[in-house]
Design a protein around this motif. Sequence first.
Motif, PDB file in Angstrom:
ATOM      1  N   GLU A  26      50.054  58.058 100.031  1.00 49.34           N
ATOM      2  CA  GLU A  26      51.380  57.434  99.907  1.00 49.34           C
ATOM      3  C   GLU A  26      52.430  58.341 100.547  1.00 49.34           C
ATOM      4  O   GLU A  26      53.329  57.876 101.248  1.00 49.34           O
ATOM      5  CB  GLU A  26      51.746  57.248  98.436  1.00 49.34           C
ATOM      6  CG  GLU A  26      51.146  56.059  97.757  1.00 49.34           C
ATOM      7  CD  GLU A  26      51.700  55.935  96.343  1.00 49.34           C
ATOM      8  OE1 GLU A  26      51.262  56.711  95.458  1.00 49.34           O
ATOM      9  OE2 GLU A  26      52.584  55.088  96.137  1.00 49.34           O
ATOM     10  N   GLY A  27      52.296  59.635 100.275  1.00 46.08           N
ATOM     11  CA  GLY A  27      53.228  60.599 100.865  1.00 46.08           C
ATOM     12  C   GLY A  27      53.088  60.658 102.373  1.00 46.08           C
ATOM     13  O   GLY A  27      54.085  60.722 103.112  1.00 46.08           O
ATOM     14  N   ALA A  28      51.838  60.614 102.845  1.00 45.13           N
ATOM     15  CA  ALA A  28      51.600  60.678 104.297  1.00 45.13           C
ATOM     16  C   ALA A  28      52.217  59.471 104.990  1.00 45.13           C
ATOM     17  O   ALA A  28      52.795  59.582 106.081  1.00 45.13           O
ATOM     18  CB  ALA A  28      50.094  60.755 104.572  1.00 45.13           C
ATOM     19  N   LEU A  29      52.123  58.311 104.355  1.00 41.75           N
ATOM     20  CA  LEU A  29      52.691  57.106 104.973  1.00 41.75           C
ATOM     21  C   LEU A  29      54.219  57.114 104.939  1.00 41.75           C
ATOM     22  O   LEU A  29      54.869  56.474 105.780  1.00 41.75           O
ATOM     23  CB  LEU A  29      52.166  55.843 104.288  1.00 41.75           C
ATOM     24  CG  LEU A  29      50.694  55.520 104.533  1.00 41.75           C
ATOM     25  CD1 LEU A  29      50.367  54.121 104.060  1.00 41.75           C
ATOM     26  CD2 LEU A  29      50.326  55.662 106.005  1.00 41.75           C
ATOM     27  N   ASN A  70      47.831  49.474  89.581  1.00 42.22           N
ATOM     28  CA  ASN A  70      48.296  49.608  88.203  1.00 42.22           C
ATOM     29  C   ASN A  70      48.768  51.055  88.004  1.00 42.22           C
ATOM     30  O   ASN A  70      47.956  51.971  88.031  1.00 42.22           O
ATOM     31  CB  ASN A  70      47.132  49.293  87.256  1.00 42.22           C
ATOM     32  CG  ASN A  70      47.515  49.456  85.796  1.00 42.22           C
ATOM     33  OD1 ASN A  70      48.586  49.982  85.478  1.00 42.22           O
ATOM     34  ND2 ASN A  70      46.650  48.994  84.917  1.00 42.22           N
ATOM     35  N   PRO A  71      50.074  51.280  87.806  1.00 44.67           N
ATOM     36  CA  PRO A  71      50.562  52.656  87.739  1.00 44.67           C
ATOM     37  C   PRO A  71      50.073  53.392  86.490  1.00 44.67           C
ATOM     38  O   PRO A  71      50.011  54.622  86.486  1.00 44.67           O
ATOM     39  CB  PRO A  71      52.095  52.505  87.724  1.00 44.67           C
ATOM     40  CG  PRO A  71      52.349  51.112  87.267  1.00 44.67           C
ATOM     41  CD  PRO A  71      51.145  50.285  87.640  1.00 44.67           C
ATOM     42  N   MET A 300      52.338  65.601  92.278  1.00 43.14           N
ATOM     43  CA  MET A 300      53.000  64.451  92.916  1.00 43.14           C
ATOM     44  C   MET A 300      53.532  63.493  91.845  1.00 43.14           C
ATOM     45  O   MET A 300      52.938  62.466  91.573  1.00 43.14           O
ATOM     46  CB  MET A 300      52.017  63.750  93.849  1.00 43.14           C
ATOM     47  CG  MET A 300      51.546  64.632  94.996  1.00 43.14           C
ATOM     48  SD  MET A 300      50.271  63.838  96.000  1.00 43.14           S
ATOM     49  CE  MET A 300      48.808  64.063  94.984  1.00 43.14           C
ATOM     50  N   HIS A 301      54.681  63.862  91.267  1.00 40.94           N
ATOM     51  CA  HIS A 301      55.238  63.025  90.196  1.00 40.94           C
ATOM     52  C   HIS A 301      55.817  61.728  90.754  1.00 40.94           C
ATOM     53  O   HIS A 301      55.688  60.681  90.157  1.00 40.94           O
ATOM     54  CB  HIS A 301      56.318  63.793  89.439  1.00 40.94           C
ATOM     55  CG  HIS A 301      55.790  65.006  88.739  1.00 40.94           C
ATOM     56  ND1 HIS A 301      54.807  64.929  87.785  1.00 40.94           N
ATOM     57  CD2 HIS A 301      56.084  66.324  88.874  1.00 40.94           C
ATOM     58  CE1 HIS A 301      54.530  66.151  87.352  1.00 40.94           C
ATOM     59  NE2 HIS A 301      55.281  67.009  88.005  1.00 40.94           N
ATOM     60  N   LEU A 309      54.841  66.888  99.914  1.00 45.13           N
ATOM     61  CA  LEU A 309      53.526  67.538  99.972  1.00 45.13           C
ATOM     62  C   LEU A 309      52.818  67.195 101.282  1.00 45.13           C
ATOM     63  O   LEU A 309      52.232  68.069 101.933  1.00 45.13           O
ATOM     64  CB  LEU A 309      52.673  67.119  98.764  1.00 45.13           C
ATOM     65  CG  LEU A 309      51.286  67.767  98.695  1.00 45.13           C
ATOM     66  CD1 LEU A 309      51.376  69.292  98.628  1.00 45.13           C
ATOM     67  CD2 LEU A 309      50.496  67.231  97.498  1.00 45.13           C
ATOM     68  N   ALA A 310      52.892  65.924 101.682  1.00 47.90           N
ATOM     69  CA  ALA A 310      52.248  65.525 102.940  1.00 47.90           C
ATOM     70  C   ALA A 310      52.903  66.242 104.123  1.00 47.90           C
ATOM     71  O   ALA A 310      52.212  66.776 105.003  1.00 47.90           O
ATOM     72  CB  ALA A 310      52.332  64.011 103.111  1.00 47.90           C
TER      73      ALA A 310
END
Length: 331
Positions: A26-29, A70-71, A300-301, A309-310
């Motif tokens: 998700e971070g990378a995107l 689902n989180p 990764m909150h 981070l990514a």
Amino acid sequence: MPPARPEPGGPIVVIAGGVGAARFLEGALAAFPPADVVAVVNVGDDLEIAGLHISPDIDTVTYTLAGLVNPATGWGVRGDRFTALDRLRALGGSGWFNLGDTDLGTHLYRSERLRAGAPLSAVTAEIAAASGLGCAILPATDGRLRTIVETDAGELPFQEYFVRRRAADIVRGLRFEGAESAAPAPGVTEAIGRARAIVIAPSNPFLSIGPVLAVPGLRDCLLTTPAPVAAVSPIVGGAAVKGPAAANLRSLGHDVSALGVARLYADLIDVFVIDEQDAALAAAVEAETGVRCLVTQTLMHGPAEKRALAERTVAAALAATSRGKNDDGDA
Ligand code: GDP
């Protein structure tokens, strides 16, 4: 001959398990154009239930990146209902693996396509595209590779260990059934070979990354690619953020720390990313493994932490290249 250089325009390849990897992706995107990101995903967790082929890690990555996950659990579809599973259980069918109604639609589609002869890589790409994803999601292999967990209760297929018995058994060993005859899925070795940077996600090193590296040729490809390779520690402050990684390290005879993980990856990586909580281990990681350490916030909150981070992981990998990963130590 000058050493090969990673392609500046090549993809960012993420070697991925399930939940931890999906959050990193998700971070990378958020940080990079989606078309530049390629996920190579574990299939050792795959299983067949009620005639359906389920690929839990691929689905976790796909649902997460599509905003469907689902989180509360990190897997499955948000708001899903379980009426089909309830009926299956009421009929005495196999009801221990959680399959939501919407999720079942994915498995029905995948299973039908596989039965029609489509390879898993093609079906995965179809599902990713239909889910609106702009990145590539590649199974590590199209072959049948299954993680088998050796425990005191005997050998257990992965999901028997992980879901049915809630990862409560002590893991004595692992084997990857079918690995000998598996080959990397189409696009995997090409992506690694022409990558700008490669990241081993913060995933379970044994249960998620192990089966990917067990695919013949894949480890060699990581060793020979000109691209820099970074790994993010799934162990923070001597514990797993989630799941059995710490217990696995312990029972398999490794240090339960980021240093223990660094030793596992040392031959493959140029950069190891550890959490600020583990800053005191950085010197030991660098001295013992020769791998450069990046100390940063790795928990990764939320979206900002995932993206940071990514970005930092890829930047550290690229810096390792410019400092001469491929210069045989002369840089
Ligand atoms: P699974 O196949 O669904 O268990 O998922 P993975 O193997 O991809 O991810 C599980 C690993 O991710 C666990 O070992 C966790 O410790 C790690 N993990 C999960 N969230 C985070 C996080 O925010 N930061 C870090 N550093 N590791 C995480």
